[in-house]
Design an enzyme around this catalytic site. Structure first.
Site, PDB file in Angstrom:
ATOM      1  N   ASP A 163       0.884  -1.127  -0.158  1.00  0.00           N
ATOM      2  CA  ASP A 163      -0.100   0.014  -0.023  1.00  0.00           C
ATOM      3  C   ASP A 163       0.925   1.409  -0.065  1.00  0.00           C
ATOM      4  O   ASP A 163       0.527   2.223   0.903  1.00  0.00           O
ATOM      5  CB  ASP A 163      -0.853  -0.019   1.228  1.00  0.00           C
ATOM      6  CG  ASP A 163      -1.884  -1.380   1.203  1.00  0.00           C
ATOM      7  OD1 ASP A 163      -1.134  -2.216   1.437  1.00  0.00           O
ATOM      8  OD2 ASP A 163      -3.055  -1.144   1.218  1.00  0.00           O
ATOM      9  N   TYR A 193      -2.027   4.360  -6.222  1.00  0.00           N
ATOM     10  CA  TYR A 193      -3.258   5.035  -5.806  1.00  0.00           C
ATOM     11  C   TYR A 193      -3.857   6.161  -6.786  1.00  0.00           C
ATOM     12  O   TYR A 193      -4.349   7.181  -6.488  1.00  0.00           O
ATOM     13  CB  TYR A 193      -2.969   5.610  -4.358  1.00  0.00           C
ATOM     14  CG  TYR A 193      -3.232   4.666  -3.300  1.00  0.00           C
ATOM     15  CD1 TYR A 193      -2.059   3.910  -3.078  1.00  0.00           C
ATOM     16  CD2 TYR A 193      -4.089   4.494  -2.401  1.00  0.00           C
ATOM     17  CE1 TYR A 193      -2.051   2.824  -2.284  1.00  0.00           C
ATOM     18  CE2 TYR A 193      -4.227   3.323  -1.669  1.00  0.00           C
ATOM     19  CZ  TYR A 193      -3.153   2.624  -1.425  1.00  0.00           C
ATOM     20  OH  TYR A 193      -3.219   1.710  -0.425  1.00  0.00           O
ATOM     21  N   ASN A 227      -6.595  -3.867  -4.296  1.00  0.00           N
ATOM     22  CA  ASN A 227      -8.095  -3.213  -4.918  1.00  0.00           C
ATOM     23  C   ASN A 227      -7.853  -1.717  -5.560  1.00  0.00           C
ATOM     24  O   ASN A 227      -8.543  -1.588  -6.547  1.00  0.00           O
ATOM     25  CB  ASN A 227      -9.066  -2.885  -3.623  1.00  0.00           C
ATOM     26  CG  ASN A 227      -8.500  -1.983  -2.509  1.00  0.00           C
ATOM     27  OD1 ASN A 227      -7.309  -2.584  -1.910  1.00  0.00           O
ATOM     28  ND2 ASN A 227      -8.935  -1.131  -2.053  1.00  0.00           N
ATOM     29  N   HIS A 322     -11.310  -2.582   6.929  1.00  0.00           N
ATOM     30  CA  HIS A 322     -11.441  -3.700   6.139  1.00  0.00           C
ATOM     31  C   HIS A 322     -11.549  -4.847   7.198  1.00  0.00           C
ATOM     32  O   HIS A 322     -11.257  -5.986   6.544  1.00  0.00           O
ATOM     33  CB  HIS A 322     -10.166  -3.855   5.398  1.00  0.00           C
ATOM     34  CG  HIS A 322      -9.759  -2.652   4.609  1.00  0.00           C
ATOM     35  ND1 HIS A 322     -10.725  -2.281   3.463  1.00  0.00           N
ATOM     36  CD2 HIS A 322      -8.676  -1.766   4.436  1.00  0.00           C
ATOM     37  CE1 HIS A 322     -10.304  -1.084   3.033  1.00  0.00           C
ATOM     38  NE2 HIS A 322      -9.263  -0.887   3.435  1.00  0.00           N
ATOM     39  N   HIS A 349      -3.476  -3.819   2.579  1.00  0.00           N
ATOM     40  CA  HIS A 349      -4.872  -3.357   2.507  1.00  0.00           C
ATOM     41  C   HIS A 349      -5.249  -2.619   3.976  1.00  0.00           C
ATOM     42  O   HIS A 349      -5.438  -1.428   3.733  1.00  0.00           O
ATOM     43  CB  HIS A 349      -5.821  -4.422   2.438  1.00  0.00           C
ATOM     44  CG  HIS A 349      -6.968  -4.136   1.928  1.00  0.00           C
ATOM     45  ND1 HIS A 349      -7.381  -3.358   1.008  1.00  0.00           N
ATOM     46  CD2 HIS A 349      -8.250  -4.831   2.290  1.00  0.00           C
ATOM     47  CE1 HIS A 349      -8.619  -3.153   0.707  1.00  0.00           C
ATOM     48  NE2 HIS A 349      -9.322  -3.918   1.675  1.00  0.00           N
ATOM     49  N   VAL A 350      -4.939  -3.166   4.960  1.00  0.00           N
ATOM     50  CA  VAL A 350      -5.261  -2.359   6.067  1.00  0.00           C
ATOM     51  C   VAL A 350      -3.928  -1.623   6.499  1.00  0.00           C
ATOM     52  O   VAL A 350      -2.877  -2.043   6.582  1.00  0.00           O
ATOM     53  CB  VAL A 350      -5.315  -3.391   7.561  1.00  0.00           C
ATOM     54  CG1 VAL A 350      -5.508  -2.311   8.712  1.00  0.00           C
ATOM     55  CG2 VAL A 350      -6.260  -4.393   7.095  1.00  0.00           C
ATOM     56  N   HIS A 351      -4.073  -0.252   6.725  1.00  0.00           N
ATOM     57  CA  HIS A 351      -2.955   0.709   6.679  1.00  0.00           C
ATOM     58  C   HIS A 351      -2.438   0.767   8.146  1.00  0.00           C
ATOM     59  O   HIS A 351      -2.456   1.901   8.814  1.00  0.00           O
ATOM     60  CB  HIS A 351      -3.333   2.074   6.317  1.00  0.00           C
ATOM     61  CG  HIS A 351      -3.761   2.096   4.846  1.00  0.00           C
ATOM     62  ND1 HIS A 351      -4.428   3.029   4.195  1.00  0.00           N
ATOM     63  CD2 HIS A 351      -3.713   1.012   3.861  1.00  0.00           C
ATOM     64  CE1 HIS A 351      -4.771   2.702   2.913  1.00  0.00           C
ATOM     65  NE2 HIS A 351      -4.307   1.381   2.775  1.00  0.00           N
TER      66      HIS A 351
HETATM   67 FE   LIG Z   1      -6.144  -1.942  -0.569  1.00  0.00          FE
END
Ligand SMILES: [Fe+2]
Length: 477
Positions: A163, A193, A227, A322, A349-351
């Site tokens: 991420d 992003y 995603n 998430h 995914h999870v920041h």
């Molecule tokens: Fe993600």
């Protein structure tokens, strides 16, 4: 830096040696972060190389199953150009040539540059290669180091980043990784992003490619999608999924008998790395499910003792962000991970950062009601490293109380390194970005799931047994 982590590492080693110790922790550290905004397009970190149509956004990835090939990719921004790589084991010689392919794409009103992918194969292990792309005044030169041959005790250091994005926090993560000694990156999805911009502005794919080039041109990044790579925008007439990602980032999927670049496997040094796509079909009988079933059977722990799985959405996550999004993949694959004694599962995914104990929930089904994860020596450790530093900011709300399966969690930016030492031991470290400084925060020695079991340990020769003692292990660091 190794000296700095010594005391913390010793503590963790001691904890590893004491059976049944539970020390789960939610770090109370609160960092004063850089603002979660992308660096401006005219930032020096996005600078374009000198020369007309000079190759930019250079990145390499492993090009085959066993590490004797690389795929070299780059973009010529202004016009088509030859997809040629000149390379050699000697600097400035460039007496070998490989020919690649060129592609481009449009996304709504964005038109990409000319994207080149070139396979360079037949390389020797453990060798430094120099390569040159582009012509005349616009030519650019780089180098990379091939990994050691596939070997049960081959030592090797991976970085793990997820991420990432392109903020000042992303820059801090990348700068720390560059100093880490990592030889290759396991990337767990969500790259640029660009989809956060109006019309998914592809210019931000280009700036991201230039930003990470300082690492990706010199060492392979093993790519996985997240995603933010889906980019399904039927409102803009963009109805295919993963379009920019698939055009820009090649993977050696055919070498592992995969039917899609979205999921594949590579072997590198003493590791077998399986890349899974969280956003492609994976339920029973789908191509990804069928492929994984076959690939797990091909894993040979006598050659590659370390079995590592990458995905984007974590199966175990106790953050509010998430929460449960990896549950459907857990239901599909967790029993295989336990059966095949996967060592480590990395996700993003999870920041925030989180590491689990070895636990499983494979006894759960909709009828039995055995709904709590239980300690399971055959289960992987699940690690979430979605804390690269993108513009969405940190996920700081963890569930309270911390569940039993969660060993350590902290909402800070950072990256991890995994140093495979031999068939039995690996030294793992999560490194927090601390206002520009790099602070090793979570240190663990992992025992290999296949070779460190009691029955197999007896079979090891004496020279490997010495690492079983704290003293022997420390002597390797
Ligand atoms: Fe993600």
């Amino acid at each position: 830096m190794r000296g700095l982590g010594f005391a913390a590492l010793s503590l963790h080693v001691l904890l590893c040696l004491v059976n049944g110790v539970s020390s789960r922790r939610t770090s109370s550290y609160v960092r004063s972060e850089f603002p979660s905004t992308d660096m401006p397009l005219d930032s020096e970190w996005f600078a374009t190389p000198k020369g007309y149509n000079a190759p930019q956004q250079v990145h390499i990835t492993q090009g085959d199953y066993d590490g004797k090939a690389v795929i070299i990719s780059w973009v010529t921004p202004s016009e088509p150009a030859p997809s040629q790589v000149f390379y050699s084991k000697e600097e400035n010689r460039y007496d070998q040539k490989a020919e690649g392919t060129m592609t481009n794409y449009t996304f709504y009103d964005y038109k990409s540059g000319y994207i080149h992918h070139c396979l360079v194969d037949g390389l020797q292990y453990n060798t430094k290669y120099y390569y040159k792309i582009g012509t005349g005044d616009s030519a650019r030169e780089f180098w990379f180091q091939t990994p050691p041959a596939i070997d049960i005790d081959a030592s090797y250091t991976f970085g793990i980043i997820g991420d990432l994005g392109q903020t000042f926090n992303s820059l801090s993560t990348l700068q720390h990784y560059l100093k880490s000694g990592g030889e290759s990156v396991l990337f767990v999805g969500d790259l640029s992003y660009a989809d956060r911009y109006q019309h998914n502005d592809g210019i931000r794919w280009d700036s991201w490619g230039r930003f990470v080039e300082r690492s990706t041109a010199y060492q392979p990044w093993i790519w996985n999608s997240g995603n933010h790579e889906i980019e399904y925008r039927p409102d803009l007439g963009e109805t295919s999924t993963f379009k920019p990602y698939l055009h820009r980032y090649s993977t050696p999927y055919l070498a592992s008998k995969s039917s899609s670049p979205m999921w594949y496997a590579v072997r590198r040094a003493s590791a077998h790395i399986i890349v899974l796509s969280s956003y492609s079909p994976f339920v029973k009988y789908t191509p990804q499910w069928m492929w994984l079933k076959g690939e797990l059977k091909r894993v040979d722990r006598e050659k590659t003792p370390w079995l590592i799985v990458l995905m984007h959405a974590p199966m175990y996550n106790s953050n509010d962000a998430h929460f449960m999004e990896g549950e459907s993949m857990r239901a599909a694959f967790e029993k295989w991970f336990v059966k095949y004694k996967v060592d480590l599962v990395f996700a993003g995914h999870v920041h925030a950062y989180e590491r689990s104990y070895r636990i499983s929930n494979i006894n759960y089904n909709v009828t039995s009601g055995n709904r709590y994860p239980v300690p399971d020596k055959s289960a992987p450790v699940y690690i979430t490293v979605g804390d690269g530093g993108n513009q969405e900011g940190l996920a700081w709300r963890f569930s309270d109380p911390q569940p039993d399966y969660s060993a350590f969690r902290e909402a800070s930016y950072g990256h991890s390194t995994l140093q495979l030492i031999n068939r039995t031991h690996a030294v793992y470290q999560w490194n927090r970005n601390d206002d520009g400084k790099h602070v090793p925060t979570d240190n663990v020695v992992f025992h290999n799931q296949y070779w460190a079991s009691n029955t197999r340990r007896r079979r090891l020769k004496k020279k490997h047994l010495r690492y079983e003692s704290l003293e022997g292990l420390m002597s390797m660091l």
